[in-house]
Design an enzyme around this catalytic site. Structure first.
Site, mmCIF file in Angstrom:
data_model
loop_
_atom_site.group_PDB
_atom_site.id
_atom_site.type_symbol
_atom_site.label_atom_id
_atom_site.label_comp_id
_atom_site.label_asym_id
_atom_site.label_seq_id
_atom_site.Cartn_x
_atom_site.Cartn_y
_atom_site.Cartn_z
ATOM 1 N N GLY A 38 0.801 -1.228 0.000
ATOM 2 C CA GLY A 38 0.000 0.000 0.000
ATOM 3 C C GLY A 38 0.830 1.272 0.000
ATOM 4 C CB CYS A 40 2.456 2.193 4.779
ATOM 5 S SG CYS A 40 3.742 1.976 6.005
ATOM 6 C CG HIS A 441 21.387 7.531 33.834
ATOM 7 N ND1 HIS A 441 20.888 8.791 33.566
ATOM 8 C CD2 HIS A 441 22.710 7.684 34.124
ATOM 9 C CE1 HIS A 441 21.872 9.676 33.719
ATOM 10 N NE2 HIS A 441 22.982 9.037 34.053
#
Ligand code: NAI
Length: 462
Positions: A38, A40, A441
């Site tokens: 499609g 996308c 972190h």
């Protein structure tokens, strides 16, 4: 032979539904008139992201000196032909991957234009090519097309190739010297970013007084400034009145202007493809889109729709989820979609990502809501990787219950972080729940935690 499911359209909604139904051992036929994948895969999400990654590398190379990497500016250029070749290779590989998966699940695929003819004892009759196929269920997943604004000269400009849509823009062999983009929404901004990096002089003409559609106003304003720094020009609050060869005319505050250009890109929204499908032959209710309930069912038993054709949220990731819900409900498993936690992303540089509501939307819904905005510079990782970055993070929450209502980010990795925020909203996280989460972190994602902790010292910086 009667198929359990006939799918019309092979984009994200169609191929996902085919995979899920095939996996459940259903006999599935997928009818696609153009290319599997499609919009996308062929002319949307994937091609643009491939192009934008090359643009980002070029931008980073241009700024490399700030990070201690010496590169001669004169040696940096974007080779559009090579970028396009890489884009085509990427698209081809991904489409081959989808085809392989569908084959693996025993899904039959035909290349033809489908039309629903009638409903009989053998289920629905669907004509495609010279054959009529019968299916117990139908899923319509025919996507959407670019809206063409009916202004003077537009249809001639489209016919001559002077005015293009994102489809043609992603196939251009040469970079236009001057590009005018009509519409400063998602497609307009992503295309403007690429073509500006590739060497076009880009002007975006937007009807509203802000860019980026429903994006938070402050984020949209910073994004605009960042794009301007790179050289993109914006005209806001303007109405395009005429397109003639080499020129776009527009009015702003009752004055008339014109912009010279070598191409005009039209990106003023998309509309669902509902014509020519024979929906009226079996009485499927439509307005501008196919009308579906929260289970992706139409008003006709056994007929489902998913993806852009439903007019809801019009994003590939929404289409995936709608397709899964449609197949689950077809299989007798209750499945509803929560549209309020679908993230949206604009892949500019910096990228913007958001989920949930903005403060204005929350207040408009009658909620007693507040927001907290902090600079992305409170993230160590962001600081390490962004010299003079202007990114921000914003969280919206319900004042009394402290339930998280929205997260809006502008900055690197925003697109990769946002799904986590979506889960927090979906799960009804309060600010205190977020405080108890351990974020890796250093990551830019930590900015969400930083923003929450900074609320406790309202008015002070964290
Ligand atoms: P859009 O709705 O995002 O933006 C269209 C813009 O055009 C709006 O800002 C609107 O005010 C403006 N506009 C409308 N008429 C105009 C006129 N006559 N003159 C000037 N401006 C005018 O639509 P867009 O960018 O075409 O995207 C279509 C769909 O594709 C959207 O649903 C979008 O979400 C989806 N998409 C999503 C992407 C992503 O998730 N990153 C990437 C590309 C598309």
């Amino acid at each position: 032979m009667v198929y359990d499911l006939i799918i019309i359209g092979g984009g994200p909604a169609g191929y996902t539904a085919a995979e899920r139904a095939g996996e459940a051992k259903k006999k599935v036929l997928l009818i696609e008139k153009a290319s599997l994948g499609g919009v996308c895969l062929n002319e949307g999400c994937i091609p643009t992201k491939t192009l934008l990654y090359s643009a980002k590398l070029k931008n980073h190379a241009e700024n490399a000196k700030k990070y201690g990497v010496d590169i001669e500016a004169a040696s940096i250029s974007l080779n559009h032909k090579k970028v396009m070749a890489r884009k085509n290779k990427t698209v081809k590989k991904l489409i081959a991957g989808i085809k392989m998966r569908l084959d693996g699940f025993g899904v039959e695929m035909i290349s033809a234009t489908a039309e629903i003819r009638s409903k009989s004892n053998d289920g629905f009759e669907i004509a495609a090519g010279d054959t009529v196929y019968n299916g117990k269920n139908i899923l319509v997943a025919t996507g959407s097309s670019t809206v063409i604004i009916p202004i003077d000269g537009m249809s001639e400009a489209i016919d001559s190739g002077f005015a293009i849509t994102s489809r043609e823009a992603l196939e251009l062999g040469e970079i236009p010297e001057k590009l005018v983009v009509i519409g400063g929404g998602v497609i307009g901004l992503e295309m403007a970013s690429y073509f500006q990096s590739a060497g076009s002089s880009v002007k975006v003409i937007e009807m509203l007084d802000k860019i980026a559609g429903a994006t938070d106003n402050e984020i949209a304003e910073i994004l605009k400034k960042e794009c301007e720094k790179k050289g993109i020009e914006f005209v806001l609050g303007a109405k395009v009145t005429k397109v003639s060869q080499g020129e776009v005319s527009y009015t702003k505050e009752n004055n008339e202007y014109s912009a010279e250009c070598s191409k005009v890109l039209l990106s003023v929204g998309r509309r669902p493809n509902i014509g020519g499908l024979g929906l009226e032959n079996i009485g499927v209710n439509t307005e501008k889109s196919i009308l579906v309930d929260e289970f992706m069912k139409t008003n006709i038993d056994g007929v489902y729709a998913a993806g852009d054709v439903t007019g809801k949220s019009m994003l590939a990731h929404t289409a995936y989820r709608q397709a899964e819900a449609a197949v689950n409900n077809m299989l007798g498993i209750d499945d509803k979609i929560n549209y309020s936690t679908i993230p949206s992303v604009i892949y500019t540089d910096p990228e913007s990502a958001s989920v949930g509501v903005t403060l204005n939307q929350a207040l408009g819904d009658g909620l007693k809501a507040k927001e907290k905005t902090i600079s992305m510079n409170y993230s160590g990782r962001y600081m390490a990787e962004n010299e003079a970055g202007q990114g921000i993070a914003k969280i919206v929450y319900e004042e009394d219950t402290r339930v998280l209502l929205g997260v809006h980010l502008l900055g690197s990795y925003a697109s990769e972080i946002i799904y986590g925020a979506g889960i927090m909203i979906e799960q009804g996280f309060t600010l205190d729940d977020i405080k108890r989460q351990v974020f890796p972190h250093p990551t830019v994602a930590e900015i969400i935690r930083e923003a929450v902790f900074s609320i406790e010292s309202e008015g002070e910086e964290p």
